[in-house]
Design an enzyme around this catalytic site. Sequence first.
Site, short mmCIF file in Angstrom:
data_model
loop_
_atom_site.label_atom_id
_atom_site.label_comp_id
_atom_site.label_asym_id
_atom_site.label_seq_id
_atom_site.Cartn_x
_atom_site.Cartn_y
_atom_site.Cartn_z
N GLY A 92 5.00 -38.17 6.39
CA GLY A 92 5.10 -36.99 7.25
C GLY A 92 4.61 -35.75 6.53
N ILE A 93 4.08 -34.81 7.31
CA ILE A 93 3.61 -33.54 6.75
C ILE A 93 4.06 -32.40 7.67
CG2 ILE A 93 1.57 -34.49 5.60
CD1 ILE A 93 -0.13 -33.36 7.95
N GLN A 152 7.22 -24.54 14.33
CA GLN A 152 6.98 -25.98 14.09
C GLN A 152 6.70 -26.74 15.38
OE1 GLN A 152 10.13 -27.78 11.68
NE2 GLN A 152 8.84 -27.48 9.88
N TYR A 155 5.05 -30.04 14.43
CA TYR A 155 5.97 -30.97 13.75
C TYR A 155 7.04 -31.48 14.73
CZ TYR A 155 9.17 -32.62 10.05
OH TYR A 155 9.99 -33.38 9.24
#
Length: 248
Positions: A92-93, A152, A155
């Site tokens: 994950g990033i 985010q 994300y």
Amino acid sequence: MTGRVAVVTGGTGTIGTEICKHLAAAGHRVVALCLPGTPDCVPEDWEAARKREGYEAKVYGCDVANFDETAEVLSRIETEIGPIDILVNAAGITRDATLRKMTPEQWRQVISANLDSVFSTTHVVIGGMMDRGFGRIINISSVNGQKGQFGQANYAASKAGIHGFTMSAAREGARKGVTVNTISPGYIESPMIMAVPEEHRAKILAEIPIGRFGKPSEIARLVAFLAAEESGFITGADISINGGQHIG
Ligand SMILES: NC(=O)c1ccc[n+]([C@@H]2O[C@H](COP(=O)([O-])OP(=O)(O)OC[C@H]3O[C@@H](n4cnc5c(N)ncnc54)[C@H](O)[C@@H]3O)[C@@H](O)[C@H]2O)c1
């Protein structure tokens, strides 16, 4: 020894390394995948460090955001080591930015690394797992996929998407002994959280009723629990592990 082959994407990262350790302790044969060219992806150093800690784990380089490369590397692992019975998607990033400023590139990078990767790895292994009548797929999401987070959107979308994927894959695997679950960690002691500016980090800490960040080993214990033979009645779940930061 179960002798089962367990593949962990992001396996040389902070949480991934701890996951590898716990899966090895449970008797599985562990393979970590890492992104070539990144600081934690130095296979011989990582493997040697694990040996010093008393267990064996192998490393394969693989960009899991790339479908063809993922298919090639996972097939190679199945030939060289054995059929993959346990898959942990922990790669994950983050590429944080408010929506006004987020570039299409930041959006795509995060969706590719965090969500496309889960499709690619699962696509390769789920057929064999179903044919053999056993499989454990564990996808690492995030509390921010459950509640959203300022800056985010990429994300949080990738991490929320992971659980939609988990629920669907769980339905497909259920009759064939393949369980698929999501783990949604809150904030864990790691470079990812240390990269958050101090003032913002203090605010996050204040939101956690238990009063501390989680430890990578606390996530890893849960992964090993879900990977066990005896956990076969748990599937399609999203298990929160966040110190009470988000309850519901
Ligand atoms: N650290 C936290 O507080 C926290 C909280 C919730 C969820 N998570 C999730 O847990 C997982 C592990 O996080 P971490 O804190 O150990 O981070 P980390 O940066 O230490 O590990 C992430 C790993 O993913 C790998 N990776 C990234 N893109 C990749 C790609 N395209 N191909 C192959 N590997 C790739 C990186 O090389 C790294 O090894 C991530 O999915 C993260 O989103 C972390």
